[in-house]
Design an enzyme around this catalytic site. Structure first.
Site, mmCIF file in Angstrom:
data_model
loop_
_atom_site.group_PDB
_atom_site.id
_atom_site.type_symbol
_atom_site.label_atom_id
_atom_site.label_comp_id
_atom_site.label_asym_id
_atom_site.label_seq_id
_atom_site.Cartn_x
_atom_site.Cartn_y
_atom_site.Cartn_z
ATOM 1 C CG ASP A 214 -1.698 1.314 1.295
ATOM 2 O OD1 ASP A 214 -2.907 1.186 0.433
ATOM 3 O OD2 ASP A 214 -1.516 2.175 1.740
ATOM 4 C CE1 TYR B 158 0.679 7.812 2.547
ATOM 5 C CE2 TYR B 158 1.113 5.302 2.054
ATOM 6 C CZ TYR B 158 0.233 6.455 2.580
ATOM 7 O OH TYR B 158 -1.108 5.891 3.207
ATOM 8 C CE LYS C 75 -3.534 4.793 0.467
ATOM 9 N NZ LYS C 75 -2.241 4.693 0.657
ATOM 10 C CG HIS D 124 -4.421 9.724 -0.158
ATOM 11 N ND1 HIS D 124 -2.969 9.873 -0.157
ATOM 12 C CD2 HIS D 124 -4.648 9.102 1.354
ATOM 13 C CE1 HIS D 124 -2.372 9.211 1.144
ATOM 14 N NE2 HIS D 124 -3.424 8.876 1.976
#
Ligand SMILES: NC(=O)c1ccc[n+]([C@@H]2O[C@H](COP(=O)([O-])OP(=O)(O)OC[C@H]3O[C@@H](n4cnc5c(N)ncnc54)[C@H](OP(=O)(O)O)[C@@H]3O)[C@@H](O)[C@H]2O)c1
Length: 265
Positions: A32, A37, A62, A95
């Site tokens: 994931d 990130y 995302k 997201h």
């Protein structure tokens, strides 16, 4: 989609890639990630180094809030693929809905088309409330297959889970261990753990699986990665499931991120 996946938030650079390779070696088959990130390169690097065939790994990323406009969303998905060095995603999520901006319908249309173009196999959302999901359905006739939401014993989301289930949407828990907060010291869960000769994290993850939802715990330690996967050799009784579900708190979110208000870009 595997019911247990591996969260990669905070796993960046070479050390992050090493941890993710380890997770794949330990048996995880879902990774994931997210644009925000800043680790799609890391995840792609880990996949390439792992010797696990690409088609055996379920890869999620995302779309960030700053790229909800249709054309930007399409380009962002392509850029995500370039960074990961992959031809397709198994799952791509919006997201956060960012309701004040109110562009998530446009982003959803882009995901629908990205699926048609073959960039992504499945499309979903994260942090969507029933009102957001109903708007997607009304505007496009297409509902997400996954809704990834905050979920752990202090924030167990009974209404969202019920809504998702009634609409054939898989609920997937983010921060399934509550980001290792006080829930890991919870006496009710400790007692259940002692009875089953399991650890508190294993009881929490097992409870989530028995609620019928997917989980993506993150751990940088190989021992804890294995521990979090060893949750298929025992069952909680219905009473134990209820005891844990009853730990739900009115203000149980880890960081007070209410998707009706909170926005992330
Ligand atoms: N969609 C969203 O908005 C959203 C938001 C947040 C997170 N996520 C996703 O969800 C994934 C998981 O959530 P998270 O990383 O926030 O939290 P989490 O998985 O609930 O908890 C991670 C923390 O728990 C510790 N931990 C893991 N296994 C443990 C064990 N067996 N015993 C004791 N401690 C343990 C980890 O430490 P060590 O690493 O030291 O083991 C880390 O500090 C993220 O990585 C990300 O992929 C999505």
């Amino acid at each position: 989609m595997p019911t247990v996946g591996f969260g990669t938030y905070k796993l960046n650079g070479t050390s992050g890639a090493n941890v993710i390779v380890q997770a794949l070696q330990n048996g995880y088959r879902l990774l994931d990630a997210a644009v925000n990130y800043e680790n799609e390169g890391t995840v792609g690097q880990a996949i390439a180094r792992s010797f696990v065939p690409r088609e055996e790994i379920f890869v999620t990323s995302k779309l960030p809030g700053r790229h909800h406009r249709y054309q930007e969303a399409i380009t962002t998905i392509q850029e995500s693929l370039f960074r990961m060095q992959l031809d397709y995603f198994d799952l791509y999520l919006i997201h956060w809905p960012n309701p004040k901006e109110d562009l998530y319908l446009e982003a959803w249309q882009a995901l629908i088309d990205a699926q048609r173009f073959g960039l992504v196999r499945s499309i979903g959302v994260s942090n969507f409330l029933p009102e957001h999901l109903l708007r997607l359905k009304k505007a496009t006739g297409v509902l997400p297959v996954v809704n990834q939401v905050e979920l752990h014993p202090y924030w167990s989301q009974p209404e969202q889970r019920k809504f998702d289930q009634e609409h054939q949407i898989v609920t997937q828990a983010w921060s399934p261990l509550g980001r290792a907060n006080a829930v890991l010291q919870e006496p009710v869960i400790k007692k259940i753990a002692q009875k089953h000769h399991k650890t508190v994290p294993q009881i929490i993850l097992r409870w989530e699986l028995q609620l019928g939802i997917g989980i993506i715990p993150k751990s940088s330690s190989t021992g804890r990665q294995k521990e979090n996967l060893a949750v298929f050799d025992f069952d909680l009784s219905p009473e134990e499931v209820t005891q844990i579900t009853n730990l739900d708190q009115a203000n149980g979110r880890t960081k007070n991120q209410d998707p009706a208000i909170y926005q992330e870009f």
